[in-house]
Scaffold this motif. Structure first.
Motif, PDB file in Angstrom:
ATOM      1  N   UNK A 106       7.014 -16.150 -19.516  1.00  0.00           N
ATOM      2  CA  UNK A 106       5.582 -16.327 -19.722  1.00  0.00           C
ATOM      3  C   UNK A 106       4.964 -15.173 -20.515  1.00  0.00           C
ATOM      4  N   UNK A 107       5.473 -13.943 -20.345  1.00  0.00           N
ATOM      5  CA  UNK A 107       5.003 -12.850 -21.198  1.00  0.00           C
ATOM      6  C   UNK A 107       5.364 -13.128 -22.646  1.00  0.00           C
ATOM      7  N   UNK A 108       6.554 -13.679 -22.850  1.00  0.00           N
ATOM      8  CA  UNK A 108       7.008 -13.985 -24.211  1.00  0.00           C
ATOM      9  C   UNK A 108       6.201 -15.111 -24.833  1.00  0.00           C
ATOM     10  N   UNK A 109       5.974 -16.173 -24.072  1.00  0.00           N
ATOM     11  CA  UNK A 109       5.265 -17.315 -24.652  1.00  0.00           C
ATOM     12  C   UNK A 109       3.790 -17.010 -24.887  1.00  0.00           C
ATOM     13  N   UNK A 110       3.235 -16.043 -24.127  1.00  0.00           N
ATOM     14  CA  UNK A 110       1.863 -15.605 -24.386  1.00  0.00           C
ATOM     15  C   UNK A 110       1.788 -14.683 -25.599  1.00  0.00           C
ATOM     16  N   UNK A 111       2.937 -14.213 -26.066  1.00  0.00           N
ATOM     17  CA  UNK A 111       2.949 -13.305 -27.206  1.00  0.00           C
ATOM     18  C   UNK A 111       2.394 -11.935 -26.873  1.00  0.00           C
ATOM     19  N   UNK A 112       2.644 -11.476 -25.630  1.00  0.00           N
ATOM     20  CA  UNK A 112       2.158 -10.147 -25.249  1.00  0.00           C
ATOM     21  C   UNK A 112       2.738  -9.101 -26.207  1.00  0.00           C
TER      22      UNK A 112
END
Length: 246
Positions: A106-112
């Protein structure tokens, strides 16, 4: 000729890692990049639970200890509250790819806009060598004494390949520190991950294939060769995704 010395971003604390473990090399590469970019005072690292649980003792920048698997969530909070801070997580395969799978996805898909250093040694090193999500088919561990069976334990997770499918990922690259040439490539990849963050390009993950001589039951030299013969064919080195998402 430049003097070869300990990076300033590493403390003088003796490393606790087993002989032949390559965590120490990876620590040094991260510290060298921090030194060369001149960002020690602007950097916050997030330590995991695993063999590198005490990374906060080794890096001279600010460090935070996260609950098991939750480093990306902690890093997200730090980065959003302090967007000009360089934030990195340093995680193993159990922390990132088992208990922390949801966090990293989820951190990756949010583009953090954070940099993740993912150390993959195909085993749970800290707790005695049990099977990890990245344990190879047929690999013997404490919990797979006859070798990992894909019929009962399933297949290993290829993290870079999986995360590279997500739109929020700007950089997904797999490297190793098995020899000098690859150590140089690993450092370049880590530097790239920090540069991507500096330029606000999105989420970066650098996966580093590493050794665990103690739990593999091998000498340091044998472990390096085992990595080359077995891990690299299953986890090919290279860039899986590269490009700004913003």
């Amino acid at each position: 000729m430049p003097e070869f010395k300990k990076p300033h971003a590493l403390t003088d604390a003796p490393l606790h890692y087993c002989p032949g473990c390559t965590h120490g090399i990876i620590h040094r590469l991260v510290a060298e990049v921090i030194d060369e970019m001149g960002i020690e005072g602007q950097t916050v690292g997030v330590a995991p639970v695993g063999c590198s649980v005490m990374a906060y003792d080794y890096f001279a920048c600010d460090m935070i200890e996260a609950a098991h698997g939750r480093a990306p969530a902690v890093a997200t909070g730090v980065k959003r509250a302090n967007p000009d801070t360089f934030v990195f997580t340093y995680q193993g395969d159990g922390d990132l790819a088992a208990i922390g799978t949801a966090e990293i996805v989820h951190a990756a898909t949010r583009g953090e806009n954070i940099t993740v250093i993912f150390v993959n040694n195909t085993t749970y090193g800290m707790t005695g060598g049990q099977m990890a999500p990245t344990t190879l088919p047929g690999q013997v561990t404490q919990t797979t004494p006859y070798g990992r069976s894909t019929d009962t334990e399933g297949f290993p997770i290829r993290v870079c390949e999986m995360l590279s499918t997500l739109s929020g990922v700007a950089l997904a690259e797999r490297v190793t520190v098995a020899d000098p040439a690859n150590i140089r490539k690993a450092k370049a990849a880590i530097r790239k991950g920090f540069e991507f963050q500096k330029n606000k390009q999105g989420f970066s993950i650098i996966e580093v294939l590493s050794t665990c001589p103690t739990n593999w039951g091998k000498s340091p030299v044998e472990a390096i060769q085992w990595l080359k013969d077995n891990m690299i064919p299953y986890y090919p080195l290279g860039v899986y995704k590269e490009g700004a998402i913003r």
